[in-house]
Design a protein around this motif. Structure first.
Motif, PDB file in Angstrom:
ATOM      1  N   LEU A  67       0.931  -1.395   0.160  1.00  0.00           N
ATOM      2  CA  LEU A  67       0.009   0.057   0.084  1.00  0.00           C
ATOM      3  C   LEU A  67       0.916   1.343   0.002  1.00  0.00           C
ATOM      4  O   LEU A  67       1.633   1.322   0.823  1.00  0.00           O
ATOM      5  N   THR A  68       0.769   2.117  -0.955  1.00  0.00           N
ATOM      6  CA  THR A  68       1.639   3.491  -1.118  1.00  0.00           C
ATOM      7  C   THR A  68       0.910   4.115  -0.205  1.00  0.00           C
ATOM      8  O   THR A  68      -0.734   4.278  -0.644  1.00  0.00           O
ATOM      9  N   LEU A  69       1.340   5.230   0.509  1.00  0.00           N
ATOM     10  CA  LEU A  69       0.656   6.038   1.383  1.00  0.00           C
ATOM     11  C   LEU A  69       1.606   7.114   1.996  1.00  0.00           C
ATOM     12  O   LEU A  69       2.891   6.907   2.273  1.00  0.00           O
ATOM     13  N   GLY A 366       2.786  -0.421  -4.736  1.00  0.00           N
ATOM     14  CA  GLY A 366       1.385   0.128  -4.511  1.00  0.00           C
ATOM     15  C   GLY A 366       0.659  -0.936  -5.240  1.00  0.00           C
ATOM     16  O   GLY A 366      -0.649  -0.614  -5.511  1.00  0.00           O
ATOM     17  N   SER A 369      -2.820  -1.396  -3.518  1.00  0.00           N
ATOM     18  CA  SER A 369      -3.507  -0.104  -2.958  1.00  0.00           C
ATOM     19  C   SER A 369      -4.784   0.021  -2.977  1.00  0.00           C
ATOM     20  O   SER A 369      -5.579  -0.024  -1.993  1.00  0.00           O
ATOM     21  N   ARG A 387      -5.598   9.029  -4.906  1.00  0.00           N
ATOM     22  CA  ARG A 387      -4.374   8.946  -5.859  1.00  0.00           C
ATOM     23  C   ARG A 387      -4.238  10.483  -6.874  1.00  0.00           C
ATOM     24  O   ARG A 387      -2.800  10.667  -6.876  1.00  0.00           O
ATOM     25  N   ILE A 392      -1.705   8.404  -2.123  1.00  0.00           N
ATOM     26  CA  ILE A 392      -1.414   6.715  -2.451  1.00  0.00           C
ATOM     27  C   ILE A 392      -0.744   6.597  -3.532  1.00  0.00           C
ATOM     28  O   ILE A 392      -0.703   7.623  -4.465  1.00  0.00           O
TER      29      ILE A 392
END
Length: 392
Positions: A67-69, A366, A369, A387, A392
């Motif tokens: 998960l990109t965050l 990601g 995600s 996004r 994210i």
């Protein structure tokens, strides 16, 4: 599998945190790696894939979801809160002040989910004059006494393998399992804290106890051992081997093999510590024996005499050993954009009644995600908005 149903949020970086989480993933935990949009620096160390993902990353992050965050943003904090509500464990090898700033300290996490377990490691722990300092593996090696004792007089050496990081990860994983077990009785989570310095000192503790109680300030002696001999590296006609001669019976077998059966009766060699004290002479005897043989010849004779010995191998040779294949240690895992499957080694233990999950590759940046956010209740429009804002 033992950890099926356990969710782990992995905010870890490089080795200590990520490897702890990877061990939990091997046995069924749902591990979510949380990294910055575009990927964190530790993803790109020693690149091996077309997207820049590195060799260490493929090992440390196997079987995880990504998960990109931006967790420090207001929207990111909201996502972290929802994640923590669903999680059992948070892994974050960050200094305490950084944890507080991100809301990942145990007080903040337990206010959201009292059952949460925080596993955290830093260079120097939470207290003391160095607690705010950052550090990597070599810092622990150097400050534990082992770098001083490795190498030769006037030239200390650090170990090339990051054993302090890996040891810290193992201690953290052990602590997480203890905390999960305790939670079964209390219903409450807790904080599991580790440090690189603590791990390094634990691993060198035999040496520090020796100096504290025997009063001997030992100096580096190359590849020899303080407490046994001939424990050393030896050149053969075509390479190098290592022997580790520990205990009277093995020493007697070694002495007979090299044609010196009188050595066990020599008072200078009456015990392991005395043999270590006089190891230079024993290493010279062994070197004379080895140089007349190829590595294969020397190892065959040593094995026949039941004397511990092994070849000194290059990394590529290490994985090609028939013994490694027989043990099933290497599990090739394909990752997009690598020239071949990565030879990943997972937790090198086997449980007689509990298997690991099937081998799974590390995630791309990601990759999961959208799925993870959907599980948390975000719809497609909300995910697209996050996004667009680079949250994210």
């Amino acid at each position: 599998m033992p950890l099926t149903g356990i969710r782990v949020l992995d905010f870890g970086r490089y080795i200590a945190g990520p490897y702890c989480a990877a061990l939990l993933a091997d046995y069924g935990a749902d591990v979510i790696r949380i990294e910055a949009p575009g990927g964190n620096d530790d993803r790109f160390t020693v690149p091996v894939a077309a997207d820049g993902s590195g060799a260490m990353f493929l090992q440390m992050n196997r079987a995880k979801r990504s998960l990109t965050l931006k967790p420090a943003s207001p929207e990111g904090r909201g996502i972290v809160r929802r994640l923590v509500e669903t999680a059992d464990v948070v892994v974050a090898n960050l200094p305490h002040d950084a944890l507080v700033k991100l809301g990942l300290d145990h007080d903040s996490l337990s206010a959201i989910n009292p059952r949460i377990i925080l596993a955290t490691a830093s260079a120097f722990g939470r207290d003391g004059p160095l607690s705010r300092n950052v550090g990597f593996d070599a810092i622990g090696q150097a400050m534990s006494g082992t770098v001083h004792l490795t190498g030769t007089p006037g030239q200390p050496y650090r170990a090339q393998v990051n054993y302090v990081d890996f040891g810290t990860a193992l201690h953290l994983a052990f602590g997480v399992l203890l905390a999960l077990r305790e939670r079964e009785a209390t219903g409450q989570g807790q904080c599991v804290s580790g440090s690189l310095l603590g791990t390094a000192l634990a691993m060198s503790n035999g040496l520090t106890i020796d100096e504290a109680l025997n009063g001997i300030e030992r100096q580096p002696i190359g590849n020899r051992s303080f407490g046994s001999a001939p424990t050393d590296l030896f050149r053969t006609r075509d390479g190098w081997i290592v022997t580790q001669i520990v205990g009277g019976p093995i020493f007697a077998r070694w002495a007979a093999l090299v044609g010196r059966p009188e050595l066990p009766a020599d008072p200078r060699f009456a015990s392991d510590i005395l043999r270590g004290d006089n190891g230079e002479e024993l290493s010279a005897i062994m070197q004379g024996w080895c140089i007349a043989r190829t590595s294969a010849e020397a190892l065959a004779e040593l094995a026949e005499a039941r004397v511990p010995a092994a070849p000194v191998l290059k990394p590529g040779e290490a994985l090609a050993q028939p013994q490694v294949a027989a043990m099933g240690l290497v599990e090739p895992v394909a990752y997009p954009g690598t020239p071949a499957p990565a030879p990943v080694i997972r937790a090198p233990i086997d449980l007689s009644a509990s298997a690991k999950i099937p081998p799974c590759r590390a995630p791309q940046v990601g990759e999961h995600s959208d799925a993870i956010l959907a599980e948390l209740g975000y719809d497609a429009d909300a995910i697209s908005a996050l996004r667009a804002q680079r949250i994210i």
